[in-house]
Motif scaffolding. Structure first.
Motif, short mmCIF file in Angstrom:
data_model
loop_
_atom_site.label_atom_id
_atom_site.label_comp_id
_atom_site.label_asym_id
_atom_site.label_seq_id
_atom_site.Cartn_x
_atom_site.Cartn_y
_atom_site.Cartn_z
N LEU A 121 0.80 -1.23 0.00
CA LEU A 121 0.00 0.00 0.00
C LEU A 121 0.84 1.28 0.00
O LEU A 121 0.58 2.18 -0.81
N PRO A 122 1.85 1.45 0.85
CA PRO A 122 2.63 2.70 0.81
C PRO A 122 3.34 2.92 -0.53
O PRO A 122 3.32 4.03 -1.07
N SER A 123 3.91 1.87 -1.08
CA SER A 123 4.61 1.99 -2.36
C SER A 123 3.63 2.28 -3.50
O SER A 123 3.89 3.12 -4.36
N LEU A 124 2.50 1.60 -3.48
CA LEU A 124 1.47 1.85 -4.50
C LEU A 124 0.95 3.27 -4.41
O LEU A 124 0.77 3.95 -5.43
N THR A 125 0.72 3.75 -3.19
CA THR A 125 0.22 5.12 -3.00
C THR A 125 1.20 6.14 -3.56
O THR A 125 0.82 7.08 -4.26
N ARG A 126 2.50 5.97 -3.27
CA ARG A 126 3.53 6.87 -3.81
C ARG A 126 3.53 6.84 -5.34
O ARG A 126 3.62 7.87 -6.00
N TRP A 127 3.43 5.63 -5.90
CA TRP A 127 3.43 5.48 -7.35
C TRP A 127 2.25 6.23 -7.96
O TRP A 127 2.41 6.95 -8.95
N LEU A 128 1.08 6.10 -7.36
CA LEU A 128 -0.11 6.81 -7.86
C LEU A 128 0.05 8.32 -7.71
O LEU A 128 -0.28 9.08 -8.63
N GLU A 129 0.56 8.76 -6.56
CA GLU A 129 0.76 10.21 -6.34
C GLU A 129 1.72 10.79 -7.38
O GLU A 129 1.50 11.89 -7.87
N GLU A 130 2.76 10.05 -7.74
CA GLU A 130 3.70 10.52 -8.76
C GLU A 130 3.01 10.70 -10.11
O GLU A 130 3.28 11.65 -10.83
N ARG A 131 2.11 9.80 -10.44
CA ARG A 131 1.43 9.88 -11.73
C ARG A 131 0.40 11.00 -11.78
O ARG A 131 0.10 11.52 -12.84
N PHE A 132 -0.15 11.37 -10.63
CA PHE A 132 -1.17 12.41 -10.60
C PHE A 132 -0.64 13.75 -10.08
O PHE A 132 -1.41 14.68 -9.86
N ALA A 133 0.67 13.87 -9.92
CA ALA A 133 1.26 15.08 -9.34
C ALA A 133 0.93 16.34 -10.16
O ALA A 133 0.72 17.41 -9.60
N ASP A 134 0.87 16.22 -11.46
CA ASP A 134 0.63 17.39 -12.32
C ASP A 134 -0.83 17.54 -12.74
O ASP A 134 -1.14 18.38 -13.59
N VAL A 135 -1.72 16.77 -12.19
CA VAL A 135 -3.13 16.81 -12.56
C VAL A 135 -3.86 17.75 -11.62
O VAL A 135 -3.82 17.59 -10.40
N GLU A 136 -4.50 18.74 -12.21
CA GLU A 136 -5.30 19.68 -11.41
C GLU A 136 -6.65 19.04 -11.09
O GLU A 136 -7.33 18.56 -11.99
N PRO A 137 -7.03 19.04 -9.83
CA PRO A 137 -8.34 18.47 -9.50
C PRO A 137 -9.45 19.35 -10.08
O PRO A 137 -9.32 20.58 -10.15
N GLU A 138 -10.51 18.70 -10.52
CA GLU A 138 -11.65 19.45 -11.05
C GLU A 138 -12.43 20.03 -9.89
O GLU A 138 -12.56 19.42 -8.83
N ALA A 139 -12.98 21.24 -10.13
CA ALA A 139 -13.82 21.86 -9.12
C ALA A 139 -15.13 21.09 -9.04
O ALA A 139 -15.67 20.68 -10.06
N PRO A 140 -15.61 20.84 -7.84
CA PRO A 140 -16.88 20.11 -7.71
C PRO A 140 -18.02 20.95 -8.33
O PRO A 140 -18.03 22.17 -8.26
N THR A 141 -18.93 20.26 -8.94
CA THR A 141 -20.09 20.93 -9.52
C THR A 141 -21.29 20.69 -8.63
O THR A 141 -21.38 19.65 -7.96
N ALA A 142 -22.17 21.66 -8.63
CA ALA A 142 -23.40 21.52 -7.82
C ALA A 142 -24.28 20.46 -8.47
O ALA A 142 -24.43 20.42 -9.68
N SER A 143 -24.82 19.62 -7.66
CA SER A 143 -25.71 18.59 -8.19
C SER A 143 -27.10 19.18 -8.38
O SER A 143 -27.57 19.99 -7.57
N PRO A 144 -27.76 18.78 -9.47
CA PRO A 144 -29.11 19.31 -9.72
C PRO A 144 -30.09 18.82 -8.66
O PRO A 144 -29.97 17.70 -8.17
N ARG A 145 -31.03 19.68 -8.34
CA ARG A 145 -32.03 19.28 -7.35
C ARG A 145 -33.38 19.14 -7.96
O ARG A 145 -33.85 19.67 -8.80
#
Length: 145
Positions: A121-145
């Motif tokens: 798990l720690p090694s896998l988590t680091r590997w994933l973090e390295e791959r997503f380091a340059d990815v900007e998270p998307e802003a959450p969108t409001a869900s329709p009501r």
């Protein structure tokens, strides 16, 4: 045919017990099928070919393996690693093998199979973090009501 002698086990044993040496796990692949050509045997091998995961994959690949895993043998996983690296380029395939893994409630039968998850798990988590380091998270969108 040796498979006939262990056939009743499918009604009596759990999957992990079927993998034991005194049951289906003790049979070589060619001992599980009739030796002569037949439609069932051809269909079986056709299906196996479709299941081969050695494919061209457009995303980074990471494989973890317990060296002493009795459920998924390390030599098979090493072969898959080499096949994937040849198809996808060695820099796109990461292989991590562990000589020892975390202890589990069943260290003999499944310890190296399920203990791998905690160990890796720690090694896998680091590997994933390295791959997503340059990815900007998307802003959450409001869900329709």
């Amino acid at each position: 045919m040796k498979a006939y002698s262990v056939w009743p086990h499918i009604h009596e044993r759990a999957r992990v017990e079927l993998a034991k040496e005194d049951s289906w796990g003790g049979l070589k692949g060619n001992e599980q099928l009739r030796p002569e050509p037949n439609p069932s045997k051809k269909a079986f091998f056709d299906q196996l070919e479709l299941m081969n995961p050695a494919l061209r994959i457009l995303a980074p690949i990471r494989i973890s393996q317990g060296a002493k895993d009795q459920r998924i043998r390390a030599d098979f996983t090493r072969t898959l690693h080499h096949q994937l690296a040849a198809l996808n380029g060695p820099v796109n395939v990461t292989y991590k093998e562990y000589e020892e893994v975390s202890a589990t409630h069943d260290p003999v039968e499944l310890g190296f199979h399920f203990g791998l998850m905690d160990t890796d798990l720690p090694s896998l988590t680091r590997w994933l973090e390295e791959r997503f380091a340059d990815v900007e998270p998307e802003a959450p969108t409001a869900s329709p009501r």
